[in-house]
Design a protein around this motif. Structure first.
Motif, mmCIF file in Angstrom:
data_model
loop_
_atom_site.group_PDB
_atom_site.id
_atom_site.type_symbol
_atom_site.label_atom_id
_atom_site.label_comp_id
_atom_site.label_asym_id
_atom_site.label_seq_id
_atom_site.Cartn_x
_atom_site.Cartn_y
_atom_site.Cartn_z
ATOM 1 N N ARG A 179 84.223 41.033 -8.732
ATOM 2 C CA ARG A 179 85.479 41.297 -8.114
ATOM 3 C C ARG A 179 85.453 40.230 -6.981
ATOM 4 N NH1 ARG A 179 85.231 46.295 -5.959
ATOM 5 N NH2 ARG A 179 84.240 45.575 -4.284
ATOM 6 N N ASP A 180 86.397 39.231 -7.329
ATOM 7 C CA ASP A 180 86.817 38.171 -6.392
ATOM 8 C C ASP A 180 85.326 37.415 -6.322
ATOM 9 O OD1 ASP A 180 89.307 38.959 -5.626
ATOM 10 O OD2 ASP A 180 88.546 40.177 -3.925
ATOM 11 N N GLY A 181 84.828 37.344 -7.333
ATOM 12 C CA GLY A 181 83.678 36.254 -7.730
ATOM 13 C C GLY A 181 82.254 37.089 -7.196
ATOM 14 N N HIS A 182 82.324 38.073 -6.639
ATOM 15 C CA HIS A 182 81.061 38.797 -6.426
ATOM 16 C C HIS A 182 80.759 39.812 -7.406
ATOM 17 C CE1 HIS A 182 81.503 37.096 -2.364
ATOM 18 N NE2 HIS A 182 82.837 37.603 -2.186
ATOM 19 N N ALA A 183 79.569 39.736 -7.684
ATOM 20 C CA ALA A 183 78.755 40.527 -8.854
ATOM 21 C C ALA A 183 78.940 42.088 -8.193
ATOM 22 C CB ALA A 183 77.392 39.934 -9.431
ATOM 23 N N LEU A 184 79.178 42.946 -9.405
ATOM 24 C CA LEU A 184 79.162 44.331 -9.280
ATOM 25 C C LEU A 184 77.963 44.891 -9.910
ATOM 26 C CD1 LEU A 184 82.985 45.265 -9.645
ATOM 27 C CD2 LEU A 184 81.682 44.826 -7.674
ATOM 28 N N HIS A 192 84.699 51.826 -14.637
ATOM 29 C CA HIS A 192 85.523 53.155 -13.966
ATOM 30 C C HIS A 192 85.646 53.051 -12.486
ATOM 31 C CE1 HIS A 192 87.590 56.910 -14.470
ATOM 32 N NE2 HIS A 192 86.874 57.430 -13.683
ATOM 33 N N LEU A 193 86.911 53.061 -11.989
ATOM 34 C CA LEU A 193 87.171 53.130 -10.692
ATOM 35 C C LEU A 193 87.962 54.430 -10.172
ATOM 36 C CD1 LEU A 193 88.239 49.429 -10.211
ATOM 37 C CD2 LEU A 193 85.996 50.403 -9.705
ATOM 38 N N SER A 194 87.085 55.207 -9.415
ATOM 39 C CA SER A 194 87.673 56.678 -9.039
ATOM 40 C C SER A 194 86.953 57.215 -7.909
ATOM 41 C CB SER A 194 87.844 57.380 -10.472
ATOM 42 O OG SER A 194 88.310 58.777 -9.658
ATOM 43 N N PRO A 195 87.778 57.598 -6.678
ATOM 44 C CA PRO A 195 89.225 57.390 -6.656
ATOM 45 C C PRO A 195 89.155 55.952 -6.154
ATOM 46 C CG PRO A 195 88.136 58.635 -4.926
ATOM 47 C CD PRO A 195 86.835 58.661 -5.737
ATOM 48 N N LEU A 196 90.368 55.632 -6.364
ATOM 49 C CA LEU A 196 90.632 54.187 -5.969
ATOM 50 C C LEU A 196 90.961 54.058 -4.454
ATOM 51 C CD1 LEU A 196 93.285 53.020 -8.601
ATOM 52 C CD2 LEU A 196 91.172 52.148 -8.063
ATOM 53 N N LYS A 197 90.330 52.994 -3.710
ATOM 54 C CA LYS A 197 90.537 52.625 -2.557
ATOM 55 C C LYS A 197 91.118 51.297 -2.248
ATOM 56 C CE LYS A 197 85.908 53.195 -2.062
ATOM 57 N NZ LYS A 197 85.858 53.390 -3.240
ATOM 58 N N ALA A 198 91.492 51.128 -0.987
ATOM 59 C CA ALA A 198 92.322 49.746 -0.783
ATOM 60 C C ALA A 198 91.352 48.480 -1.139
ATOM 61 C CB ALA A 198 92.660 49.780 0.761
ATOM 62 N N GLU A 199 90.073 48.830 -0.679
ATOM 63 C CA GLU A 199 88.918 47.609 -0.961
ATOM 64 C C GLU A 199 88.999 47.302 -2.519
ATOM 65 O OE1 GLU A 199 86.698 51.096 0.683
ATOM 66 O OE2 GLU A 199 88.645 50.133 1.135
ATOM 67 N N ASP A 200 89.209 48.352 -3.310
ATOM 68 C CA ASP A 200 89.003 47.955 -4.667
ATOM 69 C C ASP A 200 90.300 47.032 -5.317
ATOM 70 O OD1 ASP A 200 87.207 50.007 -5.490
ATOM 71 O OD2 ASP A 200 88.462 51.625 -5.273
ATOM 72 N N GLY A 202 91.759 43.589 -5.881
ATOM 73 C CA GLY A 202 91.047 42.057 -5.818
ATOM 74 C C GLY A 202 91.121 41.519 -7.696
ATOM 75 N N ASN A 203 90.611 40.331 -7.488
ATOM 76 C CA ASN A 203 90.638 39.781 -9.148
ATOM 77 C C ASN A 203 89.519 40.111 -9.716
ATOM 78 O OD1 ASN A 203 93.473 38.468 -8.884
ATOM 79 N ND2 ASN A 203 92.495 36.929 -7.617
ATOM 80 N N TYR A 204 89.304 40.709 -10.950
ATOM 81 C CA TYR A 204 88.201 41.032 -11.633
ATOM 82 C C TYR A 204 88.029 40.249 -12.689
ATOM 83 C CZ TYR A 204 88.067 45.556 -9.076
ATOM 84 O OH TYR A 204 87.727 46.453 -8.111
ATOM 85 N N THR A 205 86.735 39.793 -13.127
ATOM 86 C CA THR A 205 86.378 39.180 -14.189
ATOM 87 C C THR A 205 85.295 39.851 -14.936
ATOM 88 O OG1 THR A 205 85.056 37.664 -12.968
ATOM 89 C CG2 THR A 205 87.066 37.030 -13.544
ATOM 90 N N CYS A 206 84.881 39.795 -16.116
ATOM 91 C CA CYS A 206 83.822 40.303 -16.787
ATOM 92 C C CYS A 206 83.240 38.940 -17.689
ATOM 93 C CB CYS A 206 84.017 41.366 -17.779
ATOM 94 S SG CYS A 206 85.191 40.976 -19.021
ATOM 95 N N ASP A 207 81.837 39.300 -18.030
ATOM 96 C CA ASP A 207 81.021 38.142 -18.738
ATOM 97 C C ASP A 207 79.866 38.509 -19.332
ATOM 98 O OD1 ASP A 207 80.346 35.737 -19.588
ATOM 99 O OD2 ASP A 207 79.623 34.765 -17.565
#
Length: 288
Positions: A179-184, A192-200, A202-207
């Motif tokens: 998310r925004d270049g930072h690894a999750l 799966h994102l739940s419950p959604l928060k404002a800090e969720d 951003g720009n998501y990528t997968c690799d």
């Protein structure tokens, strides 16, 4: 008539028309991943005792790039070879009754081929290979893409699932999410994102981990603030503005008070000096 001749005669009467093999669609897999070739087969039938029965299949074979998997053709799987020592990455998930599914793990360039299945009965009177086969393509890397379970705007407290996918199979390869270049910490194909928060937001990528050239295009996720969150934000803003104004007033008063003290102190000092000078006796010069 001998039993063997009688069995052969009945088989010929039945005719070899019912046997068939059905393959899955062509398969594309990323190097190092695991692919599964779905396959089913139906043996011939013969008439025994006035009823139709399936011919018993005792040998099942998978081979590469050969039209009928016969003779000295190298095989990738043969149930007559104990533990299939030559091709440990090829695992037969089927049986001798009707399932001929094959699994290939740790895909390599050499696995790119057309694979075909062959079945044989004990007397080799019911043998069959579907020459169509199933094509396996192996790629070094393929760009991933992200699909969302929800369309449109998302609000705080809702749920969404992001799925990392591609046209080629990447089973058993680790997926890395950013998310925004930072690894999750998540490593599965779905996030799966739940419950959604404002800090969720951003720009998501997968690799695919340890695989070059597979990172996806960014997927933008925007979580709208709910009414409660907006109200809280407004209150915080108002409160912050009030605090800033009060602080400014206090600083102004402090400055004025300091200036006043300096002025008063200056006046007092000046008056003190004038008084001391007035109290001093005049100078008397004695006449000689």
């Amino acid at each position: 008539m001998e039993p063997k001749s009688s069995w052969c005669f009945m088989f010929l009467l039945a005719g070899a028309v019912s046997q068939r093999v059905i393959y899955s669609d062509p398969v594309c897999g990323v190097r190092g991943s695991t692919v599964t070739l779905l396959c089913t087969f139906t043996p011939d039938t013969v008439t025994q005792g006035g009823r139709e029965v399936l011919v018993e299949i005792i040998r099942v074979i998978w081979c590469q790039n050969h039209p009928i998997c016969q003779g000295v053709t190298p095989t990738v799987y043969d149930n007559k070879i104990q533990n299939n020592p030559n091709n440990p990455r090829y695992r037969y998930l089927g049986d001798t009754k009707g399932n001929c599914t094959l699994q290939i793990s740790g895909l390599k360039e050499e696995d790119e081929a057309t694979l075909r299945f062959r079945m044989e009965d004990e007397k080799k009177l019911s043998v069959y290979t579907n020459t169509t086969g199933v094509r396996v393509t192996v790629v070094d890397g393929t760009q991933m893409k992200i699909l969302s379970s929800r369309d449109g705007e998302l609000e705080r407290g809702e749920a969404v699932t992001l799925t990392c996918t591609t046209e080629c199979t990447f089973h058993q390869l680790e997926v890395t999410w950013f998310r925004d270049g930072h690894a999750l910490p998540d490593t599965g194909p779905s996030l799966h994102l739940s419950p959604l928060k404002a800090e969720d937001s951003g720009n998501y990528t997968c690799d695919l981990k340890n695989t070059v050239g597979t990172i996806s295009h960014p997927f933008s996720l925007n979580v709208e603030a709910g009414e409660e969150e907006q109200s809280t934000s407004t209150e915080q803003s108002t409160s912050t503005g009030g605090v800033d104004t009060l602080l400014a007033v206090r600083l102004l008063l402090f400055s004025l008070h300091t200036v006043l003290i300096i002025i008063v102190a200056s006046i007092v000092i000046r008056r003190t000096c004038v008084c001391k000078k007035a109290e001093q006796p005049p100078d008397v010069t004695e006449e000689l």
